[in-house]
Scaffold this active site. Structure first.
Site, PDB file in Angstrom:
ATOM      1  CG  HIS A 181      15.798  -2.237 -37.640  1.00  0.00           C
ATOM      2  ND1 HIS A 181      15.988  -1.576 -36.452  1.00  0.00           N
ATOM      3  CD2 HIS A 181      16.029  -1.318 -38.618  1.00  0.00           C
ATOM      4  CE1 HIS A 181      16.311  -0.309 -36.685  1.00  0.00           C
ATOM      5  NE2 HIS A 181      16.327  -0.135 -37.996  1.00  0.00           N
ATOM      6  CG  ASP A 191      12.889  -0.778 -34.381  1.00  0.00           C
ATOM      7  OD1 ASP A 191      13.244  -1.959 -34.200  1.00  0.00           O
ATOM      8  OD2 ASP A 191      13.347   0.172 -33.735  1.00  0.00           O
TER       9      ASP A 191
END
Length: 408
Positions: A255, A232
């Site tokens: 991310h 993430d």
């Protein structure tokens, strides 16, 4: 398209914020060992290299150190220690920072039903703590990731973070490795003057919601010289984040580095004074991202500088997304974004639109500047920019070319 240079007062704001967040924050320097009292967890019946759980031994060692009025060091010798949920709580009686030296490996009990709090290891209400030692915190998240349903359930309950800091002042965390968190690796909230340095954070690219470090409701935080590989956001800034510096961090996979998401909850606190510099992002889905929910919840994000960033095969190097979440909604974001500088951003991208400034028509982004942007497609495909509802100015190199569509 409005091409507006940020005014002098806005630049002055960012420069002042830069000075504030790059100061040397003394989290209490370590003193010579001869002047310290050592609280070895082995002396409190910790059992390394066995299946036995040592949670109580660690808590007893901490309590003894916390109640001591002199210089205290809690020492975890080399070895593997199994711990369940544990809270290192203050306030402590001494006036000196407690040192927690982790030379061994801590492993979490791999049963999600064992955890009732926000985290596997929590630090609460402490003024002065140094966590170091070169050890490893292994949360064994691969055993519980199957229970994460956040992709399909907007009201999901996040799995426990590896480390949770709440109400910490004058803290320092350095030379640790965090691997395979159940939820966030590091979550810091309601804290002031905390530095993170020389961390390695590692989880698989497909691990769910395993943010490297998430910061919220905190002021004067610094993260530097760390490597984050996760599933993430490498670093995420939530509501109430103020005066934070991220310097010399390598991110990827993951991310990217994200502001937000903001605007999901009523009464959120504003985000102000973020500096991200000298970072490298490798193979991430996003580079520098600001994300806000569409809806009626108001907030502000302002005074942000992203400089000297290297992108290596990044999908969305520069992106503002003010319709994050439910793309089908007709409502508009109520989060006001202003005074944002992107400068000296260079490298490669896998996207044909590597610069996307997609702001809310209800509250257009104000005073956004792009200086010396030099991005190239990994396949030499032509690239372009996209802007919506943004007051933006350009100086220096601009690859891709500035937006040529409605931007204000």
């Amino acid at each position: 398209m409005a091409m507006t240079i940020i005014n002098g007062s806005s630049l002055a704001l960012i420069l002042v914020l830069s000075t504030l967040v790059t100061c040397k924050c003394n989290a209490a320097a370590a003193v010579p060992l001869a002047d310290q009292t050592i609280f070895n967890v082995m002396d409190f019946d910790a059992k390394p290299n066995l299946e036995l759980i040592s949670t109580q031994a660690f808590m007893k060692a901490w309590r003894a150190a916390c109640d001591f009025t002199g210089h205290a060091r809690v020492f975890v010798p080399p070895g593997v220690y199994t711990l369940g949920e544990i809270i290192f709580a203050g306030p402590c009686k001494g006036t000196h920072s407690i040192i927690l030296e982790i030379a061994g490996t801590l492993k979490a009990v791999p049963d999600v039903s064992e955890y009732s709090n926000f985290a596997w290891i929590s630090f609460e209400s402490i003024n002065g703590v140094i966590i170091t030692g070169g050890g490893t915190l292994d949360a064994q998240g691969q055993s519980v990731w199957q229970f994460n349903d956040c992709k399909t359930n907007p009201n999901c309950v996040h799995l426990p973070a590896t480390l949770h800091f709440n109400d910490i002042r004058n803290g320092k965390v350095m030379r640790l490795k965090l691997i395979n968190s159940m939820g966030f690796h590091l979550h810091i909230t309601n804290s002031y003057l905390v530095r993170f340095h020389g961390l390695t954070i590692d989880a698989p690219e497909d691990s769910p919601n395993t943010d490297g470090i998430h910061i919220s409701k905190s002021n004067t935080i610094k993260l530097s010289r760390s490597v984050i590989r996760t599933g993430d956001d490498c670093v995420s800034f939530g509501q109430g984040t103020n005066n934070v510096t991220v310097n010399k961090v390598t991110c990827g996979p993951g991310h990217g580095i994200s502001v937000g998401s903001l605007g999901k909850l009523a009464g959120e606190l504003e985000v102000r004074g973020l500096i991200v510099k000298n970072c490298t992002l490798r193979g991430t889905t996003n580079g520098i991202r600001i994300k806000t929910y569409a809806g009626e919840n108001a907030n502000r994000a302002l005074g942000m500088m992203f400089s000297d960033i290297v992108m290596e095969n990044v999908k969305n190097p520069i992106i503002i997304d003010q319709s994050y979440g439910d793309k089908s909604t007709d409502s508009l974001s109520q989060v006001k974004i202003s005074d944002v500088v992107y400068q000296n951003i260079r490298g490669t991208t896998s996207s044909e639109i590597p610069v996307q400034l997609l702001c809310s028509s209800k509250l257009p982004c104000q005073n956004v500047r792009l200086t010396n942007i030099n991005l190239k497609h990994i396949a030499n495909t032509p690239i372009t920019s996209q802007c919506q509802n943004v007051n933006v100015g350009y100086t220096g190199i601009q690859i891709p070319s500035p937006c040529h569509g409605p931007s204000s």
